[in-house]
Design a protein around this motif. Structure first.
Motif, PDB file in Angstrom:
ATOM      1  N   GLY A  66       3.734   0.381  -1.081  1.00  0.00           N
ATOM      2  CA  GLY A  66       3.578   1.796  -0.425  1.00  0.00           C
ATOM      3  C   GLY A  66       3.309   2.919  -1.278  1.00  0.00           C
ATOM      4  O   GLY A  66       3.514   2.792  -2.592  1.00  0.00           O
ATOM      5  N   ALA A  67       2.986   4.005  -0.743  1.00  0.00           N
ATOM      6  CA  ALA A  67       2.954   5.255  -1.424  1.00  0.00           C
ATOM      7  C   ALA A  67       3.537   6.573  -0.446  1.00  0.00           C
ATOM      8  O   ALA A  67       3.542   6.461   0.514  1.00  0.00           O
ATOM      9  CB  ALA A  67       1.482   5.721  -1.826  1.00  0.00           C
ATOM     10  N   LEU A  91      -3.420  16.020  -3.404  1.00  0.00           N
ATOM     11  CA  LEU A  91      -2.596  14.603  -4.061  1.00  0.00           C
ATOM     12  C   LEU A  91      -3.229  13.815  -2.657  1.00  0.00           C
ATOM     13  O   LEU A  91      -2.721  13.918  -1.839  1.00  0.00           O
ATOM     14  CB  LEU A  91      -1.366  14.693  -3.963  1.00  0.00           C
ATOM     15  CG  LEU A  91      -0.618  15.131  -5.405  1.00  0.00           C
ATOM     16  CD1 LEU A  91       0.974  15.173  -5.195  1.00  0.00           C
ATOM     17  CD2 LEU A  91      -1.201  14.264  -6.575  1.00  0.00           C
ATOM     18  N   PHE A  92      -3.910  12.716  -3.106  1.00  0.00           N
ATOM     19  CA  PHE A  92      -4.495  11.872  -2.174  1.00  0.00           C
ATOM     20  C   PHE A  92      -3.694  10.525  -2.197  1.00  0.00           C
ATOM     21  O   PHE A  92      -3.508   9.941  -3.552  1.00  0.00           O
ATOM     22  CB  PHE A  92      -5.966  11.540  -2.379  1.00  0.00           C
ATOM     23  CG  PHE A  92      -6.866  12.585  -1.720  1.00  0.00           C
ATOM     24  CD1 PHE A  92      -7.236  12.051  -0.331  1.00  0.00           C
ATOM     25  CD2 PHE A  92      -7.081  13.689  -2.296  1.00  0.00           C
ATOM     26  CE1 PHE A  92      -8.126  12.903   0.143  1.00  0.00           C
ATOM     27  CE2 PHE A  92      -7.992  14.637  -1.770  1.00  0.00           C
ATOM     28  CZ  PHE A  92      -8.545  14.292  -0.273  1.00  0.00           C
ATOM     29  N   ALA A  93      -3.342   9.852  -1.109  1.00  0.00           N
ATOM     30  CA  ALA A  93      -2.566   8.587  -1.460  1.00  0.00           C
ATOM     31  C   ALA A  93      -3.244   7.444  -0.308  1.00  0.00           C
ATOM     32  O   ALA A  93      -3.714   8.002   0.831  1.00  0.00           O
ATOM     33  CB  ALA A  93      -0.923   8.660  -1.099  1.00  0.00           C
ATOM     34  N   GLY A  94      -3.236   6.435  -0.751  1.00  0.00           N
ATOM     35  CA  GLY A  94      -3.867   5.337   0.204  1.00  0.00           C
ATOM     36  C   GLY A  94      -3.972   3.778  -0.456  1.00  0.00           C
ATOM     37  O   GLY A  94      -3.386   3.817  -1.395  1.00  0.00           O
ATOM     38  N   PHE A 141      -1.959   0.385  -3.663  1.00  0.00           N
ATOM     39  CA  PHE A 141      -1.452   1.674  -3.363  1.00  0.00           C
ATOM     40  C   PHE A 141      -1.824   2.437  -4.312  1.00  0.00           C
ATOM     41  O   PHE A 141      -1.211   2.394  -5.704  1.00  0.00           O
ATOM     42  CB  PHE A 141      -0.037   1.861  -2.677  1.00  0.00           C
ATOM     43  CG  PHE A 141       0.041   1.280  -1.316  1.00  0.00           C
ATOM     44  CD1 PHE A 141      -0.232   1.863  -0.226  1.00  0.00           C
ATOM     45  CD2 PHE A 141       0.681   0.011  -1.239  1.00  0.00           C
ATOM     46  CE1 PHE A 141      -0.111   1.299   1.037  1.00  0.00           C
ATOM     47  CE2 PHE A 141       0.903  -0.678  -0.157  1.00  0.00           C
ATOM     48  CZ  PHE A 141       0.559   0.135   1.018  1.00  0.00           C
ATOM     49  N   VAL A 142      -2.329   3.733  -4.215  1.00  0.00           N
ATOM     50  CA  VAL A 142      -2.761   4.620  -5.536  1.00  0.00           C
ATOM     51  C   VAL A 142      -2.508   6.105  -4.860  1.00  0.00           C
ATOM     52  O   VAL A 142      -2.620   6.487  -3.632  1.00  0.00           O
ATOM     53  CB  VAL A 142      -4.457   4.449  -5.526  1.00  0.00           C
ATOM     54  CG1 VAL A 142      -4.744   3.135  -6.174  1.00  0.00           C
ATOM     55  CG2 VAL A 142      -5.158   4.705  -4.467  1.00  0.00           C
ATOM     56  N   VAL A 143      -2.491   6.880  -5.822  1.00  0.00           N
ATOM     57  CA  VAL A 143      -2.149   8.305  -5.845  1.00  0.00           C
ATOM     58  C   VAL A 143      -2.973   9.105  -6.849  1.00  0.00           C
ATOM     59  O   VAL A 143      -3.226   8.380  -7.983  1.00  0.00           O
ATOM     60  CB  VAL A 143      -0.572   8.814  -6.233  1.00  0.00           C
ATOM     61  CG1 VAL A 143      -0.597  10.208  -5.941  1.00  0.00           C
ATOM     62  CG2 VAL A 143       0.046   8.040  -5.036  1.00  0.00           C
ATOM     63  N   GLN A 144      -4.124   9.684  -6.270  1.00  0.00           N
ATOM     64  CA  GLN A 144      -4.953  10.520  -7.103  1.00  0.00           C
ATOM     65  C   GLN A 144      -4.786  11.832  -6.754  1.00  0.00           C
ATOM     66  O   GLN A 144      -4.513  12.504  -5.794  1.00  0.00           O
ATOM     67  CB  GLN A 144      -6.232   9.938  -7.017  1.00  0.00           C
ATOM     68  CG  GLN A 144      -6.512   8.675  -7.090  1.00  0.00           C
ATOM     69  CD  GLN A 144      -8.038   8.160  -7.252  1.00  0.00           C
ATOM     70  OE1 GLN A 144      -8.989   8.906  -6.887  1.00  0.00           O
ATOM     71  NE2 GLN A 144      -8.306   6.873  -7.401  1.00  0.00           N
ATOM     72  N   SER A 145      -4.926  12.891  -7.766  1.00  0.00           N
ATOM     73  CA  SER A 145      -5.091  14.088  -7.781  1.00  0.00           C
ATOM     74  C   SER A 145      -6.356  14.830  -8.018  1.00  0.00           C
ATOM     75  O   SER A 145      -7.269  14.103  -8.630  1.00  0.00           O
ATOM     76  CB  SER A 145      -4.156  14.769  -8.704  1.00  0.00           C
ATOM     77  OG  SER A 145      -4.390  14.786  -9.902  1.00  0.00           O
ATOM     78  N   VAL A 157       9.078   1.234  -1.802  1.00  0.00           N
ATOM     79  CA  VAL A 157       9.163   2.528  -1.412  1.00  0.00           C
ATOM     80  C   VAL A 157      10.303   3.212  -0.867  1.00  0.00           C
ATOM     81  O   VAL A 157      10.389   4.351  -1.172  1.00  0.00           O
ATOM     82  CB  VAL A 157       7.816   2.695  -0.239  1.00  0.00           C
ATOM     83  CG1 VAL A 157       8.246   1.916   1.052  1.00  0.00           C
ATOM     84  CG2 VAL A 157       7.074   4.090  -0.072  1.00  0.00           C
ATOM     85  N   ASP A 158      11.103   2.305  -0.351  1.00  0.00           N
ATOM     86  CA  ASP A 158      12.273   3.074   0.282  1.00  0.00           C
ATOM     87  C   ASP A 158      13.384   3.462  -1.136  1.00  0.00           C
ATOM     88  O   ASP A 158      13.936   4.465  -1.173  1.00  0.00           O
ATOM     89  CB  ASP A 158      13.142   2.256   0.959  1.00  0.00           C
ATOM     90  CG  ASP A 158      12.564   1.718   2.381  1.00  0.00           C
ATOM     91  OD1 ASP A 158      11.633   2.674   2.693  1.00  0.00           O
ATOM     92  OD2 ASP A 158      12.559   0.567   2.944  1.00  0.00           O
ATOM     93  N   GLU A 159      13.412   2.567  -2.198  1.00  0.00           N
ATOM     94  CA  GLU A 159      14.104   2.975  -3.198  1.00  0.00           C
ATOM     95  C   GLU A 159      13.474   3.989  -4.114  1.00  0.00           C
ATOM     96  O   GLU A 159      14.018   5.003  -4.501  1.00  0.00           O
ATOM     97  CB  GLU A 159      14.306   1.742  -3.795  1.00  0.00           C
ATOM     98  CG  GLU A 159      15.212   0.717  -3.631  1.00  0.00           C
ATOM     99  CD  GLU A 159      15.208  -0.561  -4.430  1.00  0.00           C
ATOM    100  OE1 GLU A 159      14.913  -0.477  -5.736  1.00  0.00           O
ATOM    101  OE2 GLU A 159      15.807  -1.663  -3.915  1.00  0.00           O
ATOM    102  N   GLY A 160      12.060   4.173  -3.876  1.00  0.00           N
ATOM    103  CA  GLY A 160      11.363   5.208  -4.673  1.00  0.00           C
ATOM    104  C   GLY A 160      11.437   6.260  -3.980  1.00  0.00           C
ATOM    105  O   GLY A 160      11.489   7.339  -4.895  1.00  0.00           O
TER     106      GLY A 160
END
Length: 181
Positions: free
Chosen positions: A28-29, A115-118, A124-128, A165-168
């Protein structure tokens, strides 16, 4: 000197705005948005389409205009090719729109960072996208007030973000609170 004062002002407006953080994990993100105005009810995280979310930091009216642009482009692409666009495609289109206003003499640059997440291509990616329209891919990133200290904490604790994702989320919140102290 080759400096663009309006672009510098746009970047400064982002650094004084509320904090946004994005992190990607195997399953996840996350996007976190924190307003620095206590009485503000303005949202920081928005849904662009079924698979893509964005967090914004900076001038709110600019953010809403560009969010609408992203949603319209998403619908247009879905109607043309029958599938939702990848996060990277939306970011490139939005980056080109923002870059146009950076270079146009009759307009000012947008004073907002996205910040985009998808989910795309099996991960899963995060881009700015910064005010100049530059698109970057991140494992974890922060913009806004305390951005430098949070980014330092994210870089120094990157191994704690190689988890689910929970620990993150827990580890990211610990870094956020440490940076705010």
């Amino acid at each position: 000197e080759g400096r663009l004062l309006q672009a510098e002002f746009a970047i400064k407006s982002v650094s004084e705005a509320g904090t946004i953080v994005g992190c990607s994990f195997d399953d996840g993100a996350i996007l976190i948005g924190i307003n620095n105005v206590k009485a503000s009810n303005l949202e920081k995280v928005y849904q662009v389409n079924k698979n893509t979310f964005t967090a914004v930091s900076g001038i709110f009216s600019d953010a809403l205009r560009l969010l609408r642009f992203s949603r319209v482009k998403s619908v247009q692409i879905k109607e043309e090719i029958g599938v939702l666009p990848k996060v990277s495609v939306l970011c490139e289109l939005l980056g080109m729109e923002m870059q146009y206003y950076t270079q146009n003499i009759r307009a000012r640059p947008f004073g907002v960072v996205f910040l985009f997440a998808g989910y795309e291509e099996g991960k899963f990616v995060v881009q700015s996208i910064d005010p100049a329209g530059t698109v970057n891919v991140w494992k974890a990133c922060c913009f806004g007030s305390n951005g430098d200290s949070v980014n330092s904490g994210l870089r120094n604790n990157l191994e704690t973000l190689d988890c689910n994702v929970d620990e993150g989320l827990y580890n990211t919140l610990k870094i956020l609170f440490r940076a705010g102290e």
